[in-house]
Design an enzyme around this catalytic site. Structure first.
Site: not given
Ligand SMILES: C[S@@+](CC[C@H](N)C(=O)[O-])C[C@H]1O[C@@H](n2cnc3c(N)ncnc32)[C@H](O)[C@@H]1O
Length: 559
Positions: A412, A459
């Site tokens: 993450d 999404h």
């Molecule tokens: C909606 S959450 C989904 C978390 C988890 N995969 C789930 O199933 O609930 C989106 C995740 O993407 C991470 N995120 C956002 N931008 C990112 C990036 N550029 N690189 C890596 N992680 C990122 C956020 O910190 C968050 O934890």
């Protein structure tokens, strides 16, 4: 002549319906008012003459009109069953419903849908048949469906001694029937009840009134906004009542204005007036005391509603943008993207987090659907799974419990999430877990893993960025590596339960409004992988039974 014999037999027996076996999974009821003149069916050959027929089909209680044109055909193939020839077009329509697009939460076509999705020979024709279902229901048929399905639901509630659904103060906050394998049929009846009720309401309202009211719905939203912003649900006692005047005093708002707002809210069974001038709780207004519900309402009223009024401006001024900073949300919030906005306001970010969990922790979104709904056993016993954008890694933890030799790397961008996950991890799982700060728009550092899992991340991004996300994986992939995406795949219109469809289409609109992003259809997923790298083999989209999410899968093939 088997069909004619069957019809004759039915007429003689005075039955109203015929049972028509379409495939092993289901049977469809056809009303016996079928009058189709020319059908010839023998054991060894079949022929039909060209004719156009309107067939009234009652597909599990819904009235459908299908214009069917039969071409003259000669074939040596045996007729598959005695309706096989005549109903070939309908049969194809029904049986081509792909398992990978299980359209309702129980893995079956919704009873109110007749057409299938992408694999159908003529989806456009099917969609127009589906539209006919929605646009031409008969009041009396809808009323009969409501009556029949209400009885099924009510009988079950009474037989099980469950609390009766009600908006009374002591009514249950959720519909009282649990979702289990045993109650599957009851929930089907409830869905049919909801669908028919909405249709009959719309029909009895008429298009003109219907539109006038639809655009006035912001007033209902406004009542929720006022009630929660002034903490009225906590001012109104759980037992007993309180006068409009006393609520006004506590809110520092004139009594008259409080009365105006609450009396409109009461028309939606949010509060009620047990005696003139006094306010008491209903089951719905009581729920407005709940923190998750209040966060959900506040996030929508404060953050999203202003953005909804900027969609037109965004489409007029920035129609092609895929940037998160060029959205209706940004136009409504001083140019800040949703992420910038939340990043600068920890309180709003916290509220957003809880609002999202209220939305996505329901039964249809549970991680167990991913754990049980994918064939993980096809992977090597000691497979490595990279959980891209995995937050705390809670999804990996559930997978790890079910597969004792899998190894996991949770990635993450937000280190705090990884730290939290690491701190919470069971001792026994620690040897199989690694945590890594990684930006998924940059090259994937874990090379040659068996699975790169991306759940609820794509999404949030337009195709431009989704493509970068997939391309960033490519340098790390080995022959046979899988990319598994767990989020939504939008169904074809009218192929899923209408309530579920409205829910995900609303979410799709919100993704556009907030992030210039989208919920994708199967074809969109397929195209993304093809554009990212031709070595991807698109393996399709699945929907585990009971799950509202989909599993999109592609395999990297180099040999
Ligand atoms: C909606 S959450 C989904 C978390 C988890 N995969 C789930 O199933 O609930 C989106 C995740 O993407 C991470 N995120 C956002 N931008 C990112 C990036 N550029 N690189 C890596 N992680 C990122 C956020 O910190 C968050 O934890």
């Amino acid at each position: 002549m088997m069909l004619q014999r069957s019809l004759r037999r039915t007429r003689q027996s005075g039955l109203q319906t015929l049972l028509f076996s379409t495939d092993r999974r289901r049977q469809v009821e056809l009303k016996s008012q079928i009058d189709i003149p020319v059908v010839v069916s023998t054991n060894s050959s079949s022929s039909t003459s060209t004719s156009t027929n309107i067939i009234n089909v009652n597909d599990r209680g819904d009235h459908v009109r299908i214009n069917t044109t039969f071409q003259k055909q000669e074939t040596d193939a045996p007729a598959p069953d005695h309706f096989g020839v005549l109903f070939h077009p309908i049969r194809k329509l029904l049986s081509s419903w792909p398992a990978s697009r299980a359209p309702d939460t129980n893995g079956r076509r919704h009873p109110n849908c007749i057409q299938s999705s992408a694999t159908m020979a003529d989806p456009a024709a099917a969609i127009s048949a589906g539209a006919a279902v929605q646009l031409r229901p008969k009041l009396s048929e809808l009323a009969a469906q409501i009556s029949a399905n209400a009885k099924i639901v009510e009988d079950y509630i009474e037989a099980q001694g469950l609390p009766y659904p009600s908006f009374a103060t002591d009514g249950p906050s959720n519909f009282p029937i649990p979702e289990t394998a045993e109650t599957e049929k009851i929930h089907e009846a409830r869905q049919a009840l909801l669908t028919a009720s909405k249709r009959i309401y719309d029909l009895a309202t008429g298009p003109n009134e219907y539109l006038r009211w639809m655009v006035w719905n912001y007033n209902d939203v406004s009542t929720l906004h006022v009630a929660t912003a002034f903490d009225i649900p906590n001012i109104v006692p759980l037992d007993g009542d309180i006068s409009f005047a006393d609520i006004g005093k506590q809110c520092k708002v004139p009594e008259l204005k409080i009365r105006q707002v609450l009396r409109l809210a009461m028309t939606n069974r949010i509060f009620y007036e047990p005696r003139h001038g006094y306010v008491a709780h209903t089951a719905a207004s009581k729920l407005l005391r709940d923190e998750l519900m209040r966060n959900w309402i506040a996030y929508n009223t404060d953050d999203l509603a202003p953005a909804s009024l900027k969609v037109v401006e965004a489409l007029q001024t920035l129609p092609d943008s895929g940037e998160t900073s060029e959205t209706a949300f940004a136009l409504a919030h001083g140019g800040e993207s949703l992420f910038q906005f939340l990043g600068a306001r920890p309180e709003r970010a916290k509220r957003f987090g809880t609002a999202m969990s209220a939305f996505s922790t329901g039964q249809g979104y549970a991680v167990e659907h991913l754990v049980n709904g994918y064939d993980w056993d096809q992977l090597p016993k000691d497979a490595t799974i990279v959980d891209v954008g995995g937050a705390t890694g809670f999804v990996s933890v559930e997978l790890a419990k079910a597969h004792s030799d899998f190894k996991f790397v949770v990635e993450d961008k937000v280190k705090a999430q990884l730290d939290l996950g690491q701190a919470q991890l069971d001792e026994a799982l620690k040897p199989r877990f690694e945590y890594l700060v990684h930006d998924f728009f940059t090259e994937q550092p874990i090379k040659g893993a068996d699975v790169y899992l991306i759940r609820w991340c794509m999404h949030n991004w337009s195709d431009k960025y989704a493509l970068i996300m997939i391309k960033s994986l490519v340098p790390a992939l080995k022959n046979g590596s899988k990319v598994i995406i767990n989020e939504l795949a939008l169904p074809e219109p009218n192929t899923s339960n209408p309530w579920a469809e409205r829910r995900i289409r609303t979410l799709d609109m919100v993704m556009m409004m907030c992030l210039n992003a989208l919920e994708r259809e199967e074809g969109d997923w397929k195209r993304l992988f093809a554009e990212a790298d031709p070595r991807f083999r698109f393996d399709g989209v699945k929907q585990p039974p009971g799950c509202l999410m989909n599993i999109v899968e592609a395999t990297f093939v180099t040999e």
